[in-house]
Design a protein around this motif. Structure first.
Motif, PDB file in Angstrom:
ATOM      1  N   GLU A 440       8.801 -11.412   2.561  1.00 53.09           N
ATOM      2  CA  GLU A 440       9.077 -10.424   3.472  1.00 53.09           C
ATOM      3  C   GLU A 440       8.718 -10.204   4.063  1.00 53.09           C
ATOM      4  O   GLU A 440       8.557  -9.567   5.444  1.00 53.09           O
ATOM      5  N   TRP A 444       3.279  -3.397   3.529  1.00 55.65           N
ATOM      6  CA  TRP A 444       3.841  -2.625   2.387  1.00 55.65           C
ATOM      7  C   TRP A 444       2.479  -1.908   2.208  1.00 55.65           C
ATOM      8  O   TRP A 444       1.198  -2.275   1.961  1.00 55.65           O
ATOM      9  N   ASP A 447       0.148  -1.443  -0.566  1.00 56.72           N
ATOM     10  CA  ASP A 447      -0.150  -2.513  -0.876  1.00 56.72           C
ATOM     11  C   ASP A 447      -2.062  -3.005  -0.642  1.00 56.72           C
ATOM     12  O   ASP A 447      -3.272  -2.746  -1.165  1.00 56.72           O
ATOM     13  N   GLU A 737       2.172 -11.846  -7.664  1.00 59.01           N
ATOM     14  CA  GLU A 737       2.424 -10.698  -7.817  1.00 59.01           C
ATOM     15  C   GLU A 737       3.084  -9.737  -9.071  1.00 59.01           C
ATOM     16  O   GLU A 737       2.573  -9.356  -9.498  1.00 59.01           O
TER      17      GLU A 737
HETATM   18  C1  RAM Z   1       7.713  -5.962  -3.348  1.00 56.50           C
HETATM   19  C2  RAM Z   1       6.933  -5.912  -2.510  1.00 56.50           C
HETATM   20  C3  RAM Z   1       5.090  -4.876  -2.392  1.00 56.50           C
HETATM   21  C4  RAM Z   1       5.716  -3.613  -3.089  1.00 56.50           C
HETATM   22  C5  RAM Z   1       7.314  -3.330  -3.736  1.00 56.50           C
HETATM   23  C6  RAM Z   1       7.068  -2.103  -4.027  1.00 56.50           C
HETATM   24  O1  RAM Z   1       8.575  -5.970  -2.470  1.00 56.50           O
HETATM   25  O2  RAM Z   1       5.689  -7.021  -2.165  1.00 56.50           O
HETATM   26  O3  RAM Z   1       4.125  -6.167  -2.938  1.00 56.50           O
HETATM   27  O4  RAM Z   1       4.411  -2.920  -2.676  1.00 56.50           O
HETATM   28  O5  RAM Z   1       7.673  -4.269  -3.241  1.00 56.50           O
END
Ligand code: RAM
Length: 851
Positions: A440, A444, A447, A737
């Motif tokens: 995306e 955010w 982050d 992630e």
């Molecule tokens: C994900 C994003 C991000 C996070 C949110 C809640 O889609 O990549 O890192 O902050 O979720």
């Protein structure tokens, strides 16, 4: 012996600034201990005379009111223990077009991506912006070296203008300004949902010189078939109008480009350095998993694109698909990058596909500059030849932040971890702090909130974060809700189906935490004042939600609310700890209604505590008291709800325990019990962490602070899942992630370039090397090395606003510590045997018995 390192705001190149009172900073002459007074004089007649005081950072300009396009030179001299210095070498700043009325040119809204116009006169400045992404040329030469301009902001209220010095490009006679214009964030796909046309349906450009007239604009489709930041870029070089950016090109067959009235009210400068092509990488391998297909491996996950130098005979159509992972057969896989949402019938495409049709000309190359990709591998289809590493370059593209922090130590695994964290930053500072560069790519809030202390050690992120905070403030809803990401596309805004997902604790708190970190790292008070109203609105909302609502589960279990629930924030949507290892995010409906009262109340207490300190800095004594009280009440509510008298927490999770210690939520006397329980849970998990997104950055620090540094090292050096070293062992060159980003079977899950988990390297800086800021901008700092984990030496270097700090220790039969303290600063060094030393400016070496 003069002051040096003159800076204006947080910029190395203050051209085109729109600040009415730019702030000036300098460094003291080498060898000076401290500043007693300073004197500034400017070319436009301002002279402060001697000003008593030690302030050398961010001193506000108070000279004559600035005019548009005014260049002001300035010098400073200082009085130190060495007496009066000479005047410094001159610094400068130059204003842009300060008033909407300074704009005399119209917006141009072409129906095609290539634009050109002739101009007369001998301009030296070009002011330029666009709806979309532009690339400009004067007489065939590229203007400046910024990429993806005008950058990404909340365009509804903020659109950046770039100012260029074009003196060297202009010549007598006919001059031509040419622009390549693509949809960028303005019209193209953006955000988690990849919606298009978020700020408008058409691209437009606005250009003005400081002198001279611009002729009518002509436009043509040319070779740029399509360009989208997420989907990729398509180019047909057989349709390239040769020489179109230079004078002498015949554009009589081109169309007139229409004028549009978009006004000038939203135009702003950028407090941040621009995005640039920062580095080029030679591929480490090119493989051929099947006939007609080649896979390029850069050996490093980056943000940017590639430049391909051999395109084959005319008409060759080459497709370049970018990704982060190869399957067992050596083929690119991108399925893990396809965003999936419960309300969409199928996952969205991964995008990141470029295409070029060769014209077969000598010297032809393909380099897209109207898209970016987060990738390590590129699958090349349709290339007739065998590519060699010499044909390809990986082009690393990101905001050109000034590097300020380095770490090294005796353990090569820590070196790799630090590199991966560093590349995580580099992959995610593309004008905004993106969560990841491939999926995306959204700003955010959570982050950056978690990572900004780490980022600020490694890079000067002051201007970069300031720019982003202005978007965070612009995106804030009238009721104080802070959007999940900034800039927030309207498709995910308050009137969208995603509206229910905004305003989460730990995410929205970025509005408080990030400015506070900028104050701590850069002594920037103005950002605290500027963001104050947004912080207040955020806290008011949290307080209101705590007071007026109850979570249905709590109401059912306890029909009559307990008094402390007034300060228990258990309503609204929260992401919670998020991405705990081994746990899948709950189904969407459950996510919307979950009780995250523990997390949200903890953050309410945390932000209220910071607000009290911010208010004190701003001289708002009443507010400081008010927020100190709010903090106490939130802590009290949290304790009554989640802590029992023996120090047991509900929920009894690593994350909750970490937060309790990090945010000072438990009474002093229960801290050891809470820390012991944290260690117990870590042991029960086989000496593994079980923290997700929010608590991970605090995990090792709270262990070390509670006297469990050995456990912190064990987790740091753990090489079974979940752990940081597992990522490296499975080939990571950036942080993932999810803890199982690549699982034991080699299958990729979700993003492989999410910088947040890289915050662990703060433990290397602040605990292993032991360098901790105490007063803003490291004016006072602490050096307290934590030798451990078999590490025999460590070194941290930080280019602080006052100058270079260096900490190095070696452990042999003795413990030897070297510390360099910049002029004007003091340090407290605590040796492993407990000896405490006060150190002034200069270089020091001390020896101690090892503990
Ligand atoms: C994900 C994003 C991000 C996070 C949110 C809640 O889609 O990549 O890192 O902050 O979720």
């Amino acid at each position: 012996m003069t002051p040096y390192g003159l800076r204006v705001e947080h910029l190395d190149h203050p051209l085109g600034i729109l600040t009415a009172a730019p702030r000036l900073s300098w460094r003291l002459p080498p060898g000076a201990t401290g500043q007693r007074a300073y004197r500034i004089r400017t070319g436009n007649g301002w002279d402060t005379g001697p000003v008593v005081g030690s302030r050398s950072l961010l001193v506000g300009y108070e000279g004559p009111a600035l005019r548009s396009a005014e260049r002001v030179t300035w010098q400073v001299k200082v009085w130190t223990d060495r007496g009066e210095s000479d005047w410094s070498a001159p610094g400068w700043f130059e204003t842009g077009l300060l008033h909407a009325g300074d704009w005399r040119q119209d917006w141009i809204e072409p129906g095609a991506p290539l634009l050109r116009t002739a101009f007369t006169g001998r301009p030296t400045r070009l002011y330029l912006t666009a709806h979309g992404v532009y690339e400009a040329f004067v007489n065939g030469e590229r203007v400046g070296d910024a990429e993806l301009t005008p950058g990404f902001t909340q365009y509804r209220s903020r659109l950046q203008v770039q100012t260029y010095d074009i003196a060297a490009l202009v010549r007598p006679g006919e001059n031509v300004l040419a622009v390549v214009l693509s949809g960028g964030w303005w019209c193209g796909q953006t955000g988690a949902l990849r919606a298009t046309r978020q700020w408008g349906t058409r691209v437009a450009v606005l250009a003005q010189f400081d002198d001279g007239a611009i002729g009518p604009w002509r436009c043509a489709r040319g070779h740029l078939t399509s360009a989208d930041l997420i989907a990729g870029q398509r180019v047909d070089l057989t349709a390239l109008p040769l020489g179109w950016t230079a004078p002498g090109f015949d554009d009589s067959g081109w169309d007139d480009a229409p004028v549009a009235r978009h006004g000038y009210d939203t135009l702003v400068d950028s407090p941040a350095p621009p995005v640039r092509r920062v580095e080029e990488i030679v591929p480490v391998a090119i493989t051929r998993p099947r006939p007609g297909r080649q896979v390029i491996d850069l050996g490093q996950n980056i943000n940017g694109w590639i430049r391909l130098g051999r395109l084959g005979p005319a008409g060759t159509r080459i497709t370049l698909t970018h990704g982060e992972h190869l399957d067992a057969g050596g083929e690119l896989t991108t399925g893990h990058l396809r965003p999936a949402f419960p309300f969409l019938p199928a996952p969205l495409p991964a995008g990141m596909v470029d295409e070029v049709v060769s014209a077969g000309r000598a010297g032809e190359a393909f380099e897209p500059r109207h898209t970016t990709h987060g990738f390590r591998y590129v699958q090349v289809d349709g290339h007739p030849g065998e590519l060699t590493p010499g044909d390809v370059r990986g082009v690393v593209v990101h905001t050109d932040l000034r590097r300020t922090g380095w770490f090294s130590c005796g353990d090569p695994r820590m070196h790799r971890l630090h590199e991966a964290a560093l590349w995580g930053v580099r992959g995610n500072v593309c004008d905004i702090p993106t969560d990841c560069p491939q999926r995306e790519r959204a700003g955010w809030t959570g982050d950056w909130q978690l990572f900004v202390p780490t980022a600020a050690f490694l890079y000067d992120v002051a201007g970069f974060s300031t720019k982003w905070l202005r978007d965070v403030a612009a995106d804030q809803w009238a009721d104080g809700t802070v959007a999940n990401m900034s800039p927030c596309p309207p498709a995910e805004g308050p009137a969208s189906p995603a509206a229910a997902l905004h305003g989460s604790a730990g995410w929205g708190d970025a509005v408080v935490i990030v400015p506070w970190e900028l104050y701590r790292q850069y002594a920037d008070e103005r950002i605290l004042a500027e963001m104050w109203p947004a912080m207040v609105a955020w806290l008011d909302r949290a307080e209101r939600m705590a007071r007026t609502g109850r979570h249905p589960d709590r109401a059912a279990a306890r029909p009559v609310p307990a008094p402390h629930e007034q300060y228990l924030w258990d309503t609204g949507f929260h992401w919670g700890e998020w991405l705990v290892p081994g746990e899948d995010p709950p189904p969407f409906d459950a996510m919307l209604t979950a009780d995250h009262g523990d997390v949200a109340t903890a953050y309410l207490a945390r932000s209220a505590a910071l607000m009290a300190r911010i208010a004190a800095v701003l001289g708002r004594d009443g507010d400081a008291r008010r927020y100190a009280t709010l903090r106490e009440r939130a802590v009290d509510a949290w304790r009554r709800e989640f802590l029992d008298p023996r120090g047991r927490l509900t929920p009894d999770t690593q994350a909750n325990l970490v937060r309790a210690l990090a945010f000072d939520l438990v009474p002093e006397e229960l801290r050891p019990a809470v820390a012991d329980r944290l260690v117990e849970l870590i042991r029960l998990a086989g000496t593994h962490l079980a923290t997700g997104f929010l608590a991970t950055p605090y995990l090792l620090p709270v262990l070390a602070d509670a006297g469990h540094c050995d456990v912190a090292f064990e987790l740091l050096l753990r090489d079974t899942e979940p752990s940081w070293l597992t990522m490296l062992d499975r080939g990571a060159t950036t942080m993932w992630e999810h803890w199982n980003g690549v699982d034991a079977d080699g299958v990729a899950h979700h993003s492989l370039n999410h910088y947040a988990k890289g915050a662990v390297v703060s433990f290397l800086h602040r605990y292993v090397a032991g360098l901790v800021p105490v007063d803003p901008a490291y004016r006072r700092f602490r050096v307290r090395p934590h030798p451990g984990g078999g590490i025999t030496w460590a070194e941290a270097v930080h280019e602080s606003p006052y100058g270079r700090i260096k900490v190095r220790w070696e452990l042999d039969s003795e413990f030897v510590l070297h510390v360099t303290v910049p002029p004007g600063c003091t340090a407290e060094a605590i040796l492993p045997d407990g000896t405490t030393l006060s150190l002034g400016p200069g270089s020091h070496t001390r020896t101690a018995r090892p503990r």
